[in-house]
Structures are given as structure tokens and as C-alpha cells.
Design an enzyme around this catalytic site. Sequence first.
Site, PDB file in Angstrom:
ATOM      1  N   GLY A  37       0.589   3.915  -1.630  1.00  9.84           N
ATOM      2  CA  GLY A  37      -0.183   5.153  -1.658  1.00  9.84           C
ATOM      3  C   GLY A  37      -0.462   5.682  -0.268  1.00  9.84           C
ATOM      4  O   GLY A  37      -0.694   6.881  -0.081  1.00  9.84           O
ATOM      5  N   ASP A  38      -0.444   4.790   0.717  1.00  6.39           N
ATOM      6  CA  ASP A  38      -0.565   5.169   2.119  1.00  6.39           C
ATOM      7  C   ASP A  38       0.796   5.279   2.793  1.00  6.39           C
ATOM      8  O   ASP A  38       1.085   6.237   3.508  1.00  6.39           O
ATOM      9  CB  ASP A  38      -1.383   4.114   2.887  1.00  6.39           C
ATOM     10  CG  ASP A  38      -2.861   4.151   2.551  1.00  6.39           C
ATOM     11  OD1 ASP A  38      -3.451   5.236   2.653  1.00  6.39           O
ATOM     12  OD2 ASP A  38      -3.415   3.102   2.211  1.00  6.39           O
ATOM     13  N   ILE A  39       1.623   4.264   2.578  1.00  5.54           N
ATOM     14  CA  ILE A  39       2.835   4.121   3.383  1.00  5.54           C
ATOM     15  C   ILE A  39       3.889   5.177   3.068  1.00  5.54           C
ATOM     16  O   ILE A  39       4.527   5.712   3.983  1.00  5.54           O
ATOM     17  CB  ILE A  39       3.400   2.692   3.214  1.00  5.54           C
ATOM     18  CG1 ILE A  39       2.480   1.701   3.932  1.00  5.54           C
ATOM     19  CG2 ILE A  39       4.817   2.588   3.763  1.00  5.54           C
ATOM     20  CD1 ILE A  39       2.842   0.251   3.711  1.00  5.54           C
ATOM     21  N   GLY A  67       0.817  -1.218   0.000  1.00  3.81           N
ATOM     22  CA  GLY A  67       0.000   0.000   0.000  1.00  3.81           C
ATOM     23  C   GLY A  67       0.845   1.259   0.000  1.00  3.81           C
ATOM     24  O   GLY A  67       0.756   2.090   0.908  1.00  3.81           O
ATOM     25  N   ALA A 107       2.862   8.427   4.504  1.00  5.98           N
ATOM     26  CA  ALA A 107       2.988   8.306   5.954  1.00  5.98           C
ATOM     27  C   ALA A 107       4.418   8.548   6.404  1.00  5.98           C
ATOM     28  O   ALA A 107       4.673   9.243   7.401  1.00  5.98           O
ATOM     29  CB  ALA A 107       2.536   6.916   6.401  1.00  5.98           C
TER      30      ALA A 107
END
Length: 407
Positions: free
Chosen positions: A179-181, A177, A184
Site C-alpha cells: 500500500g506504500d511501496i 507494505g 511510491a
Amino acid sequence: MSITPGGALAGLRVIDLTQMLAGPYCTMLLADQGADVVKIEPIEGDPTRHFGPFRADDKHHHFGGYFQSTNRNKKSIGLDLKSPEGKALLRRLVKDADVVVENFRAGVMDRLGIGYESLAAENPRLVYAAIRGFGDPRTGASPYVDRPAFDVVAQAMGGAMGITGPDAVTPMKIGPGIGDIFPAALSAFGIMAAVHHAQRTGQGQFVDVAMYDGILAMCERLVYQYSYTGKSPVPEGNQHPILCPFGVFPCKDGMVTIGCPRDSFWRELADAMGRPELASDPKFLTNNDRLAHASETVAIVEEWTRGLTKAEIAAALDGRVPFGPVNTAADIYADPHVAARQMLVEVEHPGSAKPVTIASTPIRMTATPGGVGRRAPMTGEDTDEVLAALGLGAGEIAELKARKVVA
């Protein structure tokens, strides 16, 4: 008290209002290095607690693997942020905190009356970080600001999918992921930069990372390629648009990666393949020569790798040419590097008789090592401790629980 005592961020107080993956991964990075992270959950708990996988013997389902992995080292308090008492308790927590992190849609916290400006008025040194699909109007109003976004959306819009796939017309989602990590991780970096500024000046600030922006920044190569050539890069399969050979090759028992970013590596590879004449062939002499004859170059390497196992290729190339097998999860668990670096760690899982394994922190420090010190918390597991530290008595906490202001 920090759950990872002695970490480099010991003493840093973080109020974590995040859910799903991007926000929790950001605060996990801080918690792994010793920050005291208090996760504020809805009374019924973070929705991702219901995401699997679950152990077969776990009948309680306090949380699954999704939640366990990115919420370790944190404390949990259930809080109704729509109630006046819940908001008041949040304000009391934030008053002495260093950092607040949230990943709601833009304007949600403001409509609740607990947005950045409101909280910063009581704590001017507060670093307030937000991770949203398209950013926050405070730093640049996007026309997409009201859209919800998740990993796959950020991957698609930020360019990652557009340069990933088996051929030029088949874009593909990347497995992890990202697109999140990746946003983040950028947010965690931004938070620490802002904390450094706040410690020097006493001035906090709003830290904003858009998931779209984060993936665009990660795909920096497509930006300069388009600028220099005027052509939009396309999915490039398992090879590289600028370096050759540099990619994935088949072998007897799977796939391997081989990369020759320098001409000296190509000479070593030619020797290992038993083709030393390739090192002086004008078609393959330099990277640009090999790139001009990419199909032929790749075919030569593939012909060699197809006849060998991963272990045989490793024996031929180890220490000479950048090489690595394409690992499965089982391969990773068995790899001596992973064991030596302690990248897999066992933690308790409530409701299961055996520990579970999660990925450890890749950030290693000699004086303040950090790491995974505690499993993910159950909903409200630390409510009594956190509220007692604010000065609330046991009776008062019990009464708030009875009215479902806290859990």
C-alpha cells in the site's frame, strides 16, 4: 555531490520532506540511481528512526532496520519548518532543486506557506510530488482527502485485500507494505516523467499519487473481471481465477509454486508427473478445460507434489515448467541467484560492531549501474555540508543549531 556517483540520475537534486514508508521509498529509488537526495527531518529526527528492529549491541539507536532500509544513499539535515528561518532555508534549498517530494496530509505544506505554488513561483521548473492516502485536490478532490492513511488502509480500499485470502470470505493483508511501496514506485516514475518534461520545456508541475489509486491500478484484474462478468472477485486462496493450474502446492519440505499459463506448459507438466495421458484428455486439453475442472486439476498436481521435496520438483521441472519454491528469508540469503544478482548488500550500522544487510536495488543498468553506496544518515549528519553549500558560514550554522532552527 551525489552519494551514488555515476548513476543515471547524477546531478538531479531532490529535496525529500517525506516520512514513514511511501515517501522515503520513492526518494530511495531516485537516490539509488544517483540523485542527490537531501532528507529534511524535524529537529528531533524522523519518527521512524525509533522503529526497530535494532541490533543487540547497538546502544545508540540512531535508527533501526526500518529507517536504514529505505533511507540509504541520502543526506540528512534537521530543519524546523515552523520557524521563519527554517522556511527561508527550505526556500533557498528548493530554489536550485529539481524535485521536492512530500507525503504530509493535503494542505499541510500550504498552511506552512511553503506549498507547491509558493515554491514554484521561485522555481518554475520545479517538479513537486506528493504521495497521500487519497490524493491532492489539485488533481481531483476526494471526499476522503482529510483522512489519514497507511499501507493497510490502501490495501483494503484499493482492492488488494478483497482478492487475497484462504477462501472467498476471508480477506487478508498482503505481507509486504504494498500500500506504500507500489504508490511510491509510481510516484518515482511520475517524477521522472515530469522531470523529462521540465528539462525539455522549463515547465515544472505537481505530481500526485494517491495510495488508494495506486493499489486500485495494481489490482487491474478485478476491474476488468467485474466489468466483463458483473461479479465482484473474491479471495481466491493460492490458485488463480483465470489460469489453471497456477498457484501454490504442498510438498514434503514446504510449498512450491507451479504455473501453466500456456497449454504447452501443461503438456510438459503432465510428462514430468508421469501422466502423459493428461495432455490429451478432453477435460484438461486447454486452459479453459482445466479451469472448468479446476478442483480435479489441482488435486492431480497436489498428489504429485506431496510425494516430493522442493529439490526433486525442481529437478523434474527446471527449464520446462514455471516453478519456484516458497522461500523463507533464510532461503533467500542462501539462494545462488540472490548472490549472483547482488540483491543483498551490507552497510555500516552506527553503534553496531558488524554491518547489517538490506535489500539492494533491482533496477540494473549496464552503463550507470546505481546501487547502495552509503548507509542511512544520522539526523542532521549532513547539515553543515548542505548549509555551507548555500553560503552559510560555520558561525552562522552553529548559531542556528543553538537556537534549534537546524540540527
